[in-house]
Write an enzyme that holds these catalytic residues in place. Structure first.
Site, PDB file in Angstrom:
ATOM      1  N   ASP A  67      13.739   4.470 -23.209  1.00  0.00           N
ATOM      2  CA  ASP A  67      12.653   4.450 -22.225  1.00  0.00           C
ATOM      3  C   ASP A  67      11.575   5.490 -22.529  1.00  0.00           C
ATOM      4  O   ASP A  67      11.760   6.365 -23.384  1.00  0.00           O
ATOM      5  CB  ASP A  67      13.216   4.673 -20.808  1.00  0.00           C
ATOM      6  CG  ASP A  67      14.323   5.728 -20.768  1.00  0.00           C
ATOM      7  OD1 ASP A  67      14.365   6.587 -21.663  1.00  0.00           O
ATOM      8  OD2 ASP A  67      15.142   5.683 -19.839  1.00  0.00           O
ATOM      9  N   ASN A 136      22.209   8.284  -9.423  1.00  0.00           N
ATOM     10  CA  ASN A 136      22.189   7.077  -8.591  1.00  0.00           C
ATOM     11  C   ASN A 136      22.735   5.856  -9.328  1.00  0.00           C
ATOM     12  O   ASN A 136      22.579   4.726  -8.871  1.00  0.00           O
ATOM     13  CB  ASN A 136      20.758   6.786  -8.099  1.00  0.00           C
ATOM     14  CG  ASN A 136      19.783   6.521  -9.238  1.00  0.00           C
ATOM     15  OD1 ASN A 136      20.175   6.483 -10.401  1.00  0.00           O
ATOM     16  ND2 ASN A 136      18.520   6.322  -8.914  1.00  0.00           N
ATOM     17  N   HIS A 138      21.811   4.786 -12.378  1.00  0.00           N
ATOM     18  CA  HIS A 138      20.913   4.083 -13.313  1.00  0.00           C
ATOM     19  C   HIS A 138      21.339   4.302 -14.758  1.00  0.00           C
ATOM     20  O   HIS A 138      21.950   5.319 -15.095  1.00  0.00           O
ATOM     21  CB  HIS A 138      19.434   4.451 -13.084  1.00  0.00           C
ATOM     22  CG  HIS A 138      19.011   5.812 -13.545  1.00  0.00           C
ATOM     23  ND1 HIS A 138      18.000   6.529 -12.928  1.00  0.00           N
ATOM     24  CD2 HIS A 138      19.407   6.608 -14.563  1.00  0.00           C
ATOM     25  CE1 HIS A 138      17.814   7.674 -13.553  1.00  0.00           C
ATOM     26  NE2 HIS A 138      18.646   7.754 -14.539  1.00  0.00           N
ATOM     27  N   GLU A 143      16.811   1.295 -12.199  1.00  0.00           N
ATOM     28  CA  GLU A 143      17.170   1.917 -10.929  1.00  0.00           C
ATOM     29  C   GLU A 143      17.999   0.948 -10.078  1.00  0.00           C
ATOM     30  O   GLU A 143      18.001  -0.267 -10.326  1.00  0.00           O
ATOM     31  CB  GLU A 143      15.892   2.295 -10.175  1.00  0.00           C
ATOM     32  CG  GLU A 143      15.007   3.309 -10.904  1.00  0.00           C
ATOM     33  CD  GLU A 143      15.548   4.735 -10.865  1.00  0.00           C
ATOM     34  OE1 GLU A 143      16.780   4.926 -10.887  1.00  0.00           O
ATOM     35  OE2 GLU A 143      14.729   5.667 -10.828  1.00  0.00           O
TER      36      GLU A 143
HETATM   37  C1  F6R Z   1      17.290   8.851 -20.544  1.00  0.00           C
HETATM   38  C2  F6R Z   1      17.659   7.887 -19.542  1.00  0.00           C
HETATM   39  C3  F6R Z   1      18.357   8.233 -18.273  1.00  0.00           C
HETATM   40  C4  F6R Z   1      19.271   9.443 -18.348  1.00  0.00           C
HETATM   41  C5  F6R Z   1      19.830   9.766 -16.975  1.00  0.00           C
HETATM   42  C6  F6R Z   1      20.680  11.022 -16.988  1.00  0.00           C
HETATM   43  O1  F6R Z   1      16.628   8.248 -21.629  1.00  0.00           O
HETATM   44  O2  F6R Z   1      17.360   6.767 -19.737  1.00  0.00           O
HETATM   45  O3  F6R Z   1      19.095   7.112 -17.833  1.00  0.00           O
HETATM   46  O4  F6R Z   1      20.306   9.202 -19.248  1.00  0.00           O
HETATM   47  O5  F6R Z   1      18.797   9.922 -16.051  1.00  0.00           O
HETATM   48  O6  F6R Z   1      19.856  12.115 -17.243  1.00  0.00           O
HETATM   49  P1  F6R Z   1      20.473  13.562 -17.500  1.00  0.00           P
HETATM   50  O7  F6R Z   1      21.242  13.461 -18.766  1.00  0.00           O
HETATM   51  O8  F6R Z   1      19.288  14.467 -17.632  1.00  0.00           O
HETATM   52  O9  F6R Z   1      21.327  13.869 -16.335  1.00  0.00           O
END
Ligand code: F6R
Length: 264
Positions: A67, A136, A138, A143
């Site tokens: 992303d 959450n 995702h 989301e």
């Molecule tokens: C990152 C992504 C997100 C993260 C998730 C966890 O490219 O797509 O899904 O993997 O938000 O983020 P952290 O590791 O910062 O807790």
């Protein structure tokens, strides 16, 4: 789903890096799916060490990130392009021309999302996808309430994700509310998934992903339908799992039957 419970985040990174290294050794021209965020940083550190020591090479590897934020350019210190260059790419022997991240500043994000899907297909699909998980549930920026059949597209971030990621932005700084993300169906087409989760703030999401029903309210739960997903968690992230002793005993048996080559 294979669930591996490690003592701490460092062990999660070491284990995750073993799977990625094994993939690259078995197929030097692998197509890797990469994630940003705090969780994979230690894993990337392990891969950098392995590359510096000559145990693996990224010379023939192609990568696709999950992303990118919309509305900030690649030079912005919070763009995922900046993060990947800084955290991983500049430390390994990968050809930058083979590293793909959606372009968040083209002005035509929906078209960019379609192009990105086509680029993945042109490169033969993703062999191994590294994932983190949001508090959450995702994956990527899919989301809660995302279609489980979704492809790469534009998503508006939830308040929870905006809050979780606000730690990276200074109070006066613009924080993007939208992103281009691979869809759930895009992720489901990857051949192997290695998802890492650490810390007690991920415990509820890990529980919902592994032991809850499949639901768009926890997009990661769709991975229950993926044929080869490995979830590597530390004790804190595993704390809500009802069957954690079962997963440990299965893992002891799996390790005995298939000892992982040491890539450390
Ligand atoms: C990152 C992504 C997100 C993260 C998730 C966890 O490219 O797509 O899904 O993997 O938000 O983020 P952290 O590791 O910062 O807790």
């Amino acid at each position: 789903m294979r669930v591996i419970i490690e003592a701490n985040s460092q062990q999660v990174a070491v284990k995750g890096a073993q799977f990625v290294s094994q993939q690259i050794v078995n197929k030097p021209d692998s197509v890797l799916g990469l994630a940003t965020g705090s969780t994979p940083v230690e894993l990337y550190g392990q891969l950098i060490n392995a590359c510096e020591a000559g145990r693996i090479s990224f010379a023939d590897v192609t990568s696709f990130n999950l992303d990118e934020y919309i509305g900030i350019d690649e030079q912005h210190s919070q763009s995922y392009r900046y993060f990947m260059n800084d955290t991983l790419f500049k430390h390994i022997d990968i050809d930058l021309a083979n590293t793909y991240i959606p372009l968040g500043n083209t002005g035509y994000p929906e078209q960019e999302a379609k192009n990105y899907e086509a680029q993945i297909v042109n490169r033969g699909g993703i062999d191994l996808q590294i994932l983190g998980i949001g508090s959450n549930g995702h994956i990527g920026f899919n989301e809660p309430s995302s279609s489980l059949q979704s492809r790469t597209r534009v998503k508006t971030l939830t308040e929870q994700t905006m809050y979780d990621n606000s730690r990276y932005f200074s109070p006066a700084e613009y924080q993007p509310e939208c992103a281009i993300t691979m869809g759930i169906a895009t992720i489901m087409e990857t051949k192997k998934v290695v998802l890492l989760a650490t810390g007690s703030n991920k415990a509820a999401a890990v529980k919902a992903m592994v032991e809850g029903g499949i639901s768009s309210m926890c997009p990661a739960s769709m991975l229950q339908m993926h044929p080869d997903t490995i979830v590597i968690v530390d004790e804190d992230a595993a704390q809500d799992l009802s069957l954690r002793e079962y997963y440990r005993s299965v893992e002891r048996m799996t390790e005995k039957m298939n000892p992982m080559e040491a890539f450390q």
